[in-house]
Design a protein around this motif. Sequence first.
Motif, PDB file in Angstrom:
ATOM      1  N   ASP A 152     111.882  86.473 -18.608  1.00  0.00           N
ATOM      2  CA  ASP A 152     111.194  87.362 -17.663  1.00  0.00           C
ATOM      3  C   ASP A 152     109.819  86.809 -17.286  1.00  0.00           C
ATOM      4  O   ASP A 152     109.445  86.803 -16.115  1.00  0.00           O
ATOM      5  N   ALA A 155     110.165  83.733 -15.043  1.00  0.00           N
ATOM      6  CA  ALA A 155     110.541  84.148 -13.692  1.00  0.00           C
ATOM      7  C   ALA A 155     109.350  84.747 -12.957  1.00  0.00           C
ATOM      8  O   ALA A 155     109.126  84.468 -11.772  1.00  0.00           O
ATOM      9  N   MET A 205     115.185  86.020 -12.341  1.00  0.00           N
ATOM     10  CA  MET A 205     115.507  85.433 -13.635  1.00  0.00           C
ATOM     11  C   MET A 205     116.754  84.564 -13.507  1.00  0.00           C
ATOM     12  O   MET A 205     116.834  83.493 -14.101  1.00  0.00           O
TER      13      MET A 205
END
Length: 71
Positions: A16, A19, A26
Amino acid sequence: MPRTQLNSRVDQAVADEAARRRRATMTRTVAERPEPGAEDAGHAFVEAAADFMQRYESVFAEEFGTERVAR
């Protein structure tokens, strides 16, 4: 566009955060991560190329001259 299923184990929090830093999903972040061992292969390639250039330096100099051109 065809879909590909990726079976990958990742730490959810780490994925997470990665990303979020990349401002990507993700799924895309995981899909674009390097293959395991890819970094090692890259280093091995660069080392082999450097060894090749050192071994054949005189051949290149004879063929192309010793003048270097900046690019």
